[in-house]
Structures are given as structure tokens and as C-alpha cells.
Design an enzyme around this catalytic site. Sequence first.
Site, PDB file in Angstrom:
ATOM      1  N   ASP A  49      18.691   6.264 -13.707  1.00 48.77           N
ATOM      2  CA  ASP A  49      19.862   7.143 -13.769  1.00 48.77           C
ATOM      3  C   ASP A  49      20.007   7.696 -15.180  1.00 48.77           C
ATOM      4  O   ASP A  49      20.123   6.934 -16.146  1.00 48.77           O
ATOM      5  CB  ASP A  49      21.126   6.369 -13.377  1.00 48.77           C
ATOM      6  CG  ASP A  49      22.298   7.281 -13.050  1.00 48.77           C
ATOM      7  OD1 ASP A  49      22.357   8.394 -13.607  1.00 48.77           O
ATOM      8  OD2 ASP A  49      23.157   6.880 -12.244  1.00 48.77           O
ATOM      9  N   ASP A  92      19.830  15.679 -14.018  1.00 52.61           N
ATOM     10  CA  ASP A  92      20.228  14.420 -13.407  1.00 52.61           C
ATOM     11  C   ASP A  92      19.099  13.907 -12.525  1.00 52.61           C
ATOM     12  O   ASP A  92      18.670  14.589 -11.595  1.00 52.61           O
ATOM     13  CB  ASP A  92      21.502  14.648 -12.581  1.00 52.61           C
ATOM     14  CG  ASP A  92      22.091  13.368 -12.015  1.00 52.61           C
ATOM     15  OD1 ASP A  92      21.566  12.280 -12.324  1.00 52.61           O
ATOM     16  OD2 ASP A  92      23.064  13.456 -11.260  1.00 52.61           O
TER      17      ASP A  92
END
Length: 484
Positions: A166, A367
Site C-alpha cells: 500500500d 496508488d
Amino acid sequence: MTASQQQEAGVSGPLAVLLLLLLTGCPIVHAAGAGAEARLQHYMVVQTSYLEPKSICSGLKVIPSGKGAWVPLRRPYGPCSSPASAPPPSLVELLRWDQVRTDYVRRTTTGGDVLDPDTVSVHMSQVDYKLEGSFIIGTGGRRPRSTAEDDGGDDAMFLSQTMAIDTTVDVPWIQCLPCPFPQCYPQRDAFFDPKRSSTAAAVRCGSRACRALGAFANGCTKHSNNSAGECKYLIKYGDKWASAGTYMTDTLTLSPSITFLNFRFGCSHAVRGNFSSQTSGTMSLGGGTQSLIAQTAHTFGYAFSYCVPQSSATGFLSLGRPVDGASSFVTTPLLGNAAFINPSIYLVRLQGINVPPAIFSGGTVMDSSSIVTQLPPTAYRALRRAFTRAMTGYPRRRGRVENLDTCYDLGGFTNVTVPAVSLVFEGGAVVKLDTPAVLLEGCLAFTAVNTDFALGFMGNVQQQTQEVLFDVDAGVVGFRRGAC
């Protein structure tokens, strides 16, 4: 696009604004303010079977180009991943979770800007499209004092942890014993047991490492002998998801020859929300001082890259710069995010199609965990309008799939002809997308954010097979096609 290519395409003046699409029939790439059109024929013809999930893992296509360490990455629920204990989530479930997660990242980044209001909270499990890799934490060699605590597994079993990747958070964490249910969630790997690692230690309150937690700090335990207590952390992923526990240090092993002593991570003893059982926690790659990147920067520098594989292949996370620098990448500036309250995220500027540059002033979050790319509504409507004109030969499906509103029934076709889509970033970096990065289960894999000034996201569906380089020291993000 070089200056000579701009002239050949009939584009004059500063190319501040390009985006996204080569249209059907007479595809047009617009340059705002230039008053010129480049008419190009550009399509991709693929077999519809190419767009369907594969049952055999094709493995890693190339060895990563970095000078440092690398770790193989897999897509959850694919043939390259370990067997799951539950069936894979539906596309609707994935998109619902993706919307909740990106809404939360956007709110924490902008402080809940009125231009992007909070969405209604919904109850769901964490079903995600995150990349996952295996990391070895701890050194073993210590047995629990009580045989009642011994699960009979060997050191290798409890040291190897499957973690999600992440890029929007800073503190790595894994679930640790003691971790009773329902405070913790069931996971595929054995729980990490700090008592069995000879190098595990809790971070002490008042230490520099504890103070550096900042917004992730969650107080301290108190000792009866007045000694410094243990540092506690709390990571929130949304209104209903969180991980909390003790901030620890232990040895991180990336390869037999590359280890990092005193690696800091969260030892989670409780979670809130229904997390995915596919992983033991998260290896965080955000821009803050607690992330994997910051903790290994003295060896590899502030640079890393990853490649998002298709579901039947293997990708990678690579620490450090490529051997040839960024010469094999197309690059765009990494924006400073001083205007935002979340230092973890990486921002770039995705530029537009026949719209003023201000339409993209919200920035685009790079992302690793979001699914589909989220565009300003003005840009998305232009993309959708051009895409539907290109796809008039294929029947539309009724309704929408969650937030994907442009879907087709391709079941009766052997081949499908899809207009080529390219993303154009500030500085002229052009990222050409393969067909699986354009169509997701027959739907145009893009959606719109609430307003033209809200933060957008580049989803990992569009990042498939691209090596995405984050060179923080050089201030650029790069893309290299066909890397995995």
C-alpha cells in the site's frame, strides 16, 4: 510527445493539456488552447479470451531492473497466489470497497473538503485488489516458555508473512500473538509470535521512534516500576477499519544476503472491521518516515518501483533505482503535497482532453491499491463519449456495475476491437494502456470523482504490466511498459 511529433500532428503552441484517448473513426488528440487536431487511427484488436481470467500461472517475465533488493508480488485469488479459503469477491464487491477506501484517503488528504463530501458509510468486508508479497520478519531461535503457546510450527512458518502493498500509508503492520478472535481476523499464514523471535523488542515510550509515529501514535502502556512503557500505534483505513497494537522492532529479511536490523512495524493485537484473510497485514510504502522506503533509504535511497501483474502472472517490488537510472522510463514530476494534510501519498498531475488545465488541479494519487482510475467528471465524460462512439459495433449491457457505467456484452464475439487509450502526464509522459487496462469484465475501467477539483486516483487496473518508479530523491514518477 516530442516537439517534432507535435508539429507532425498539427499541434502548435505549448502542450499543457493532453489526455487520454485516441478516438474511433477519426481519433482526435486535443491540445487545449492550440486549436489543432491530430487525426489518428489507433485500435487494439484482441481475442475476447485474452480478457478472461487464466487458470495457469505464467510466473515472472523479466528480472527487475533495480540495483537493490526485490520481492515477487502476486494478485490475490489468482493462480500465482496461494489457495484462498473463500471464493474470490465479485466485481461489485471489489468496486464498493475501492470506493470506500479511496473516499477515505481523499478525505484524510484534503481534510474533508466541501468539494468532495463524505459518502454514506456501508458495512462490508475488506475485499481488495492489492498486490501481495512475502516478507520475513524476525530471526527465530526462541521457543515460547509455555508449551500451551506452541502451535507446533517451525520458525520459517511464523517468520514468513504475506503482506499487502500500500503506497498511501506509512506504518507497516502484521497480526501478532496474542491475537484472540474476534479482536483479530483469521489469516492464511501463521500468526507472528514475538516471543519466538530472538530479536523482537517493543519500541519504548518517549523514544525518537515512538515520537515519530505522529498521527499514528496511540499512547503508551504504563509499567508499575515506573520504567518506560511500550509504544502503541493506531492505523485507520476508514470509518470502520483500523489496526491497533504495539510498535515493535525486529529483523526484516528481503533476501538471504539483505537484512535490516531494528525494522519498525506495528504488531497488531486488535483490528476493527472485516479484513481480507489473504494477508497478515500491510507493507506500507508511503512517503512518511515509518515506511519501508524510509527505513531502507540509507541502503537503497528514496526510490522504489513495482510492477502490477495481470492475475495470471507475477510482478515485483524493487527497492532502489534501476541500473540505467530512469532512461528506460517515461517520467512525470512528483508533486509536492504541502497543500494537503497527508504526507504519505504520492501525487502526480494527469492532464486533460480538450479541457482547461485547472480541471486537473486536484492532482492524481499514485496508488498501488485502488482498482480503477478516477478522473475529474469533465474529463471522464469526454472519455466516455469518445469510447462509446468507438464501440458502437458492440451491444451495451443494461444498467451499470457499481460505479462503472459503460459496459458491453462481448460474449458472442471471438475478437474485439478496442480504441487505444493513453494517459498523458505533466511533462509529456505518455503511458499506453493494454486492453485489460481499458476493459474490466466488459466495462470501461474508469470512473468519475465528485467534482473537477477533487483528487483523482490512478488505479492498479491501469497500472497492469507497467513498472512504476517512485524516485523521491529525483522528484519523478516513471513508467516502463511491459515489465511483468
